[in-house]
Design a protein around this motif. Structure first.
Motif, PDB file in Angstrom:
ATOM      1  N   UNK A  49     -90.244  10.375   1.430  1.00 47.60           N
ATOM      2  CA  UNK A  49     -89.703   9.062   1.115  1.00 47.60           C
ATOM      3  C   UNK A  49     -88.550   9.185   0.138  1.00 47.60           C
ATOM      4  N   UNK A  50     -87.569   8.300   0.274  1.00 51.68           N
ATOM      5  CA  UNK A  50     -86.401   8.331  -0.602  1.00 51.68           C
ATOM      6  C   UNK A  50     -85.815   6.938  -0.743  1.00 51.68           C
ATOM      7  N   UNK A  51     -85.080   6.731  -1.836  1.00 54.94           N
ATOM      8  CA  UNK A  51     -84.318   5.495  -2.044  1.00 54.94           C
ATOM      9  C   UNK A  51     -82.970   5.658  -1.354  1.00 54.94           C
ATOM     10  N   UNK A  52     -82.577   4.668  -0.566  1.00 57.50           N
ATOM     11  CA  UNK A  52     -81.346   4.760   0.215  1.00 57.50           C
ATOM     12  C   UNK A  52     -80.145   4.266  -0.580  1.00 57.50           C
ATOM     13  N   UNK A  53     -79.099   5.089  -0.593  1.00 57.20           N
ATOM     14  CA  UNK A  53     -77.795   4.683  -1.124  1.00 57.20           C
ATOM     15  C   UNK A  53     -76.791   4.631   0.021  1.00 57.20           C
ATOM     16  N   UNK A  54     -75.935   3.631   0.021  1.00 61.36           N
ATOM     17  CA  UNK A  54     -74.911   3.483   1.062  1.00 61.36           C
ATOM     18  C   UNK A  54     -73.569   3.938   0.491  1.00 61.36           C
ATOM     19  N   UNK A  55     -72.872   4.820   1.236  1.00 62.06           N
ATOM     20  CA  UNK A  55     -71.598   5.368   0.765  1.00 62.06           C
ATOM     21  C   UNK A  55     -70.479   5.025   1.750  1.00 62.06           C
ATOM     22  N   UNK A  56     -69.248   5.057   1.235  1.00 56.76           N
ATOM     23  CA  UNK A  56     -68.073   4.770   2.052  1.00 56.76           C
ATOM     24  C   UNK A  56     -67.157   5.985   2.170  1.00 56.76           C
ATOM     25  N   UNK A  57     -67.592   7.117   1.658  1.00 59.59           N
ATOM     26  CA  UNK A  57     -66.759   8.319   1.594  1.00 59.59           C
ATOM     27  C   UNK A  57     -67.310   9.364   2.558  1.00 59.59           C
ATOM     28  N   UNK A  58     -66.514   9.700   3.568  1.00 60.68           N
ATOM     29  CA  UNK A  58     -66.955  10.673   4.577  1.00 60.68           C
ATOM     30  C   UNK A  58     -67.093  12.081   4.017  1.00 60.68           C
ATOM     31  N   UNK A  59     -66.508  12.334   2.832  1.00 60.86           N
ATOM     32  CA  UNK A  59     -66.676  13.663   2.235  1.00 60.86           C
ATOM     33  C   UNK A  59     -68.075  13.824   1.630  1.00 60.86           C
ATOM     34  N   UNK A  60     -68.742  12.714   1.395  1.00 64.45           N
ATOM     35  CA  UNK A  60     -70.129  12.782   0.921  1.00 64.45           C
ATOM     36  C   UNK A  60     -71.067  12.928   2.114  1.00 64.45           C
ATOM     37  N   UNK A  61     -71.044  11.975   3.026  1.00 66.95           N
ATOM     38  CA  UNK A  61     -71.746  12.100   4.311  1.00 66.95           C
ATOM     39  C   UNK A  61     -70.895  11.452   5.393  1.00 66.95           C
ATOM     40  N   UNK A  62     -70.934  12.041   6.581  1.00 74.62           N
ATOM     41  CA  UNK A  62     -70.221  11.467   7.726  1.00 74.62           C
ATOM     42  C   UNK A  62     -71.098  10.403   8.374  1.00 74.62           C
ATOM     43  N   UNK A  63     -70.554   9.719   9.366  1.00 71.48           N
ATOM     44  CA  UNK A  63     -71.284   8.594   9.958  1.00 71.48           C
ATOM     45  C   UNK A  63     -72.513   9.035  10.754  1.00 71.48           C
ATOM     46  N   UNK A  64     -72.587  10.318  11.122  1.00 77.24           N
ATOM     47  CA  UNK A  64     -73.743  10.812  11.868  1.00 77.24           C
ATOM     48  C   UNK A  64     -74.659  11.680  11.010  1.00 77.24           C
ATOM     49  N   UNK A  65     -74.519  11.578   9.676  1.00 78.50           N
ATOM     50  CA  UNK A  65     -75.291  12.432   8.778  1.00 78.50           C
ATOM     51  C   UNK A  65     -76.177  11.604   7.846  1.00 78.50           C
ATOM     52  N   UNK A  66     -77.236  12.252   7.380  1.00 79.24           N
ATOM     53  CA  UNK A  66     -78.058  11.705   6.317  1.00 79.24           C
ATOM     54  C   UNK A  66     -78.025  12.704   5.167  1.00 79.24           C
ATOM     55  N   UNK A  67     -77.508  12.263   4.034  1.00 79.19           N
ATOM     56  CA  UNK A  67     -77.466  13.137   2.865  1.00 79.19           C
ATOM     57  C   UNK A  67     -78.729  13.000   2.028  1.00 79.19           C
ATOM     58  N   UNK A  68     -79.115  14.101   1.414  1.00 76.09           N
ATOM     59  CA  UNK A  68     -80.273  14.079   0.521  1.00 76.09           C
ATOM     60  C   UNK A  68     -79.913  14.706  -0.816  1.00 76.09           C
ATOM     61  N   UNK A  69     -80.390  14.101  -1.896  1.00 72.53           N
ATOM     62  CA  UNK A  69     -80.186  14.660  -3.221  1.00 72.53           C
ATOM     63  C   UNK A  69     -80.923  15.992  -3.338  1.00 72.53           C
ATOM     64  N   UNK A  70     -80.646  16.726  -4.395  1.00 71.84           N
ATOM     65  CA  UNK A  70     -81.206  18.070  -4.562  1.00 71.84           C
ATOM     66  C   UNK A  70     -82.719  18.064  -4.450  1.00 71.84           C
ATOM     67  N   UNK A  71     -83.374  17.170  -5.196  1.00 71.67           N
ATOM     68  CA  UNK A  71     -84.839  17.148  -5.187  1.00 71.67           C
ATOM     69  C   UNK A  71     -85.392  16.827  -3.815  1.00 71.67           C
ATOM     70  N   UNK A  72     -84.838  15.828  -3.146  1.00 69.09           N
ATOM     71  CA  UNK A  72     -85.341  15.421  -1.837  1.00 69.09           C
ATOM     72  C   UNK A  72     -85.115  16.505  -0.791  1.00 69.09           C
ATOM     73  N   UNK A  73     -83.963  17.165  -0.840  1.00 64.03           N
ATOM     74  CA  UNK A  73     -83.647  18.202   0.144  1.00 64.03           C
ATOM     75  C   UNK A  73     -84.641  19.355   0.062  1.00 64.03           C
ATOM     76  N   UNK A  74     -85.024  19.728  -1.165  1.00 65.00           N
ATOM     77  CA  UNK A  74     -85.973  20.833  -1.344  1.00 65.00           C
ATOM     78  C   UNK A  74     -87.333  20.524  -0.725  1.00 65.00           C
ATOM     79  N   UNK A  75     -87.675  19.249  -0.611  1.00 65.46           N
ATOM     80  CA  UNK A  75     -88.975  18.877  -0.061  1.00 65.46           C
ATOM     81  C   UNK A  75     -89.015  18.921   1.459  1.00 65.46           C
TER      82      UNK A  75
END
Length: 509
Positions: A49-75
Motif C-alpha cells: 500500500x502507498x499514498x498516491x502523488x500526482x506529477x506533471x513531470x515526465x522525468x519523474x515518471x512517464x505516462x505508462x509508469x508507476x514510481x515508488x519512493x525508496x521505502x516502497x520500492x524495497x518492499x
C-alpha cells in the motif's frame, strides 16, 4: 498495467507512489492525489500500500509508469521495469476504533492490535496516524490501554529470545543532551558477566541518539544473526534497533509523533517497554531525569510515571527498577555524536579530563543493574562497577565489542567551523537550558554531521568572568554555522547569577 520505476526520494517511514497526470488510469479510474492505493506484482504475494502523488513531470515518471519512493520500492522488487497494476485501497477497518478513541471511549485489546497491524501494513496515512496519536494524547490512555498498546506493538514485530534467565537493559526517557551513560554502563555490565544485548535508537529531533554516537566508533546496523554472534562472543552489543524489526509500529508512530512535539505518558511507556520486551529483556533499569527543561519537571510527575512503568512491567513479567535522576543540565561536556563519543572514551580510559558527572551517573546506573545479579548484595553494585571501570576491564570489553561489530576508521573530533559563546557578565552559572543547548547542536548539523555539535566548557555552579567561554559551537557547513550561532545569541542557554546556586536539589533516587 504500468511499468515500475524507482524514484530516489526518501519519504521516511511512508510508502509513496507517483503517477503521471496524463496517465489513462488517472483520467478514467478516478485516482486522486493523496488517496491510498494497492500495488500488485504477479507472483509477489499480497499488495503493497502507498499514498498516491500526482506529477506533471515526465522525468519523474512517464505516462505508462508507476514510481515508488525508496521505502516502497524495497518492499516490492529489486529491479525496475516489471509490470504492476494498481487499485484503490479499501479503508482500514480499524479506523472505526480510532473514531471511537477520538470520541473519548476506551479501546479493547483486539482493537489496538488491529490498529497496529494496519499501521504496519501502511494502511494508514500520516494524517490518520496523527489522529490516532492525538486522540490517545488528548483523551489519555487508561493503564489497561497502555498495556494493550504495548502488547500490540510487541506482537506485530520480531521478538528475540536469548535463552537466559537474566537479560538486562537500561533506558533513559530522554530530554537531556549528552547523557550517553549507556555506552559506559554496557561494557561495565558485560565485563561483570551479565548479558546486556542493547538495541538503541537514532535521533529524530535531538542532536544524537545512542546509536548515532556508537556509530562514530563501530558499525551499528547489524542483522539479528550478526547481533547474536556479537552477544555470544562478548555478552553484550550496542546496535541500532531499526534493522531488527523490534516493535516496528513504534518507529512509525515516532516518525509522526516527534514533529508534532507529542510525548504523552501512555505512549511514552508503551514505546519504551515494547522495544525492551521485543529485545528479550527480563530486567530493565529506567532513568527518569527531572529538571526545569527536562521532559519531567517535578518529582510528583516522575513518581507517577515510575508507578505506570512498574504496573505495565509487572503485567509482562518484566522486572523494572526506576531511578529518578538530576536533569537540571546536560550530562557530560559534548553534545553531538563525535563529541559524546570522546566523552565516553575518556571515562572508559580513566582520562584525567573525563567529565565527572557522566562518570558518576554511569557508575550509579551500572551499580543498580549489577544488583539484578542475585550474587551481588544490595548497595554493593556501585563499588563493583567502579572497580571494573578503574581496572580497565570496561574499556577492554568496549574495544572487543567495537571490533566484533566492526570498528569505524578514526576521524577528526572537531568540525572545521567553531564559535565560542562568551559570558556577558561575571558570576556563577546557575542554570543551563537543556532544550536550547540541544537545539543549538542540532542547528549546527548534529547528528547528520557527526563532528558537529556543542562542547560545554562551563557547567552549573562554575564561577565565570565576563568574556569567559561558556560553550563552543562546531559546524561543518557555513549555513549550519550561521543558523546555530544566531540562535545561540537570540536564546540564552546559560543563566549567570551573582551567587552560586544551591546544590541541594541534586538527587538520584
Amino acid at each position: 498495467m504500468l511499468k515500475l520505476k524507482a524514484v530516489a526520494i526518501d519519504t521516511f517511514k511512508e510508502n509513496v507512489a507517483y503517477l503521471h497526470r496524463d496517465c489513462p488510469l488517472y483520467r478514467t479510474e478516478g485516482f486522486q492525489a493523496l488517496m491510498k492505493i494497492e500495488i500488485y506484482i504477479a507472483g509477489n504475494g499480497g499488495p503493497v500500500l502507498a499514498v498516491l502523488n500526482i506529477v506533471d513531470d515526465c522525468t519523474i515518471v512517464d505516462i505508462n509508469e508507476l514510481g515508488l519512493s525508496i521505502q516502497a520500492f524495497k518492499q516490492l522488487v529489486k529491479e525496475q521495469g516489471v509490470d504492476v497494476r494498481i487499485a484503490p485501497a479499501k479503508p482500514p477497518i480499524s479506523l472505526k476504533a480510532v473514531h471511537r478513541k477520538i470520541a473519548g471511549e476506551s479501546l479493547k485489546k483486539n482493537e489496538f492490535h488491529l490498529i497496529c497491524q494496519d499501521i504496519l501494513e501502511n494502511r494508514y496515512s500520516k494524517m490518520e496516524i496523527a489522529a490516532f496519536l492525538v486522540a490517545c494524547s488528548h483523551n489519555g490512555l487508561e493503564r489497561q490501554e497502555v498495556f494493550f498498546l504495548t502488547k500490540a506493538m510487541v506482537d506485530t514485530g520480531e521478538v528475540l529470545n536469548w535463552g537466559e534467565n537474566i537479560v538486562v537493559d537500561k533506558h533513559c526517557i530522554g530530554g537531556i543532551p549528552g547523557n550517553r551513560t549507556t555506552m559506559i554502563v554496557m561494557p561495565i555490565v558485560a565485563a561483570h558477566g551479565m548479558l546486556m544485548p542493547k538495541t538503541s535508537s537514532r535521533a529524530i529531533t535531538s542532536p544524537a541518539g545512542t546509536a548515532d554516537t556508537m556509530e562514530v566508533l563501530a558499525n551499528v546496523e547489524l542483522s539479528i544473526e550478526q547481533m547474536k554472534k556479537v552477544v555470544h562472543q562478548n555478552r553484550a552489543m550496542l546496535t541500532w534497533g531499526g534493522t531488527a524489526r523490534l516493535a516496528p509500529v513504534d518507529d512509525i508512530l515516532i516518525s509522526v509523533e516527534r514533529p508534532l512535539s507529542m510525548d504523552s505518558t501512555g505512549q511514552l511507556v508503551a514505546s519504551i517497554l515494547s522495544k525492551k520486551i521485543a529485545a528479550g529483556s527480563t530486567h530493565l533499569l529506567i532513568d527518569i531525569p527531572v529538571g526545569p527543561s527536562a521532559k519531567i519537571h517535578n518529582n510528583q510527575a516522575a513518581l507517577a510515571l515510575r508507578k505506570l512503568f512498574e504496573y505495565i512491567g509487572d503485567l509482562f513479567g518484566l522486572h523494572i527498577d526506576v531511578v529518578i535522576s538530576d536533569g537540571s543540565q546536560p550530562i557530560g561536556n559534548g553534545v553531538g555524536p563525535a563529541l559524546e563519543a570522546r566523552d565516553v572514551q575518556q571515562v572508559l580510559t580513566n582520562h584525567k579530563n573525563a567529565p565527572s558527572d557522566l562518570r558518576e551517573k554511569s557508575l550509579r546506573l551500572a551499580g543498580r543493574i549489577l544488583e539484578f545479579d542475585p550474587d551481588v548484595r544490595g548497595g554493593q553494585g556501585y563499588n563493583i562497577a567502579r572497580d571494573i571501570l578503574e581496572s580497565g576491564r570496561a574499556f577492554e570489553k568496549m574495544q572487543a565489542i567495537i571490533l566484533a561489530q566492526g570498528a569505524q576508521p578514526k576521524k577528526q573530533v572537531k568540525a572545521p567551523l567553531e564559535y565560542a559563546m562568551l559570558a556577558s557578565k561575571s558570576g556563577y552559572v546557575s542554570a543551563i537550558n537543556n532544550l536550547n543547548i540541544a537545539h543549538i547542536a542540532s542547528l549546527a548539523g548534529a547528528p547528520i554531521e557527526k563532528n558537529s555539535g556543542v562542547d560545554l566548557i562551563k557547567k552549573v555552579a562554575n564561577k565565570v568572568k565576563k568574556g569567559d567561554t561558556l560553550f563552543v559551537i562546531y559546524a561543518s557547513f557555513k549555513s549550519d554555522f550561521e543558523f546555530s550561532t544566531q540562535f545561540a545569541h537570540e536564546n540564552n542557554a546559560y543563566v549567570i547569577a551573582k551567587n552560586p546556586p544551591s546544590t541541594d536539589d541534586n538527587y538520584f533516587i
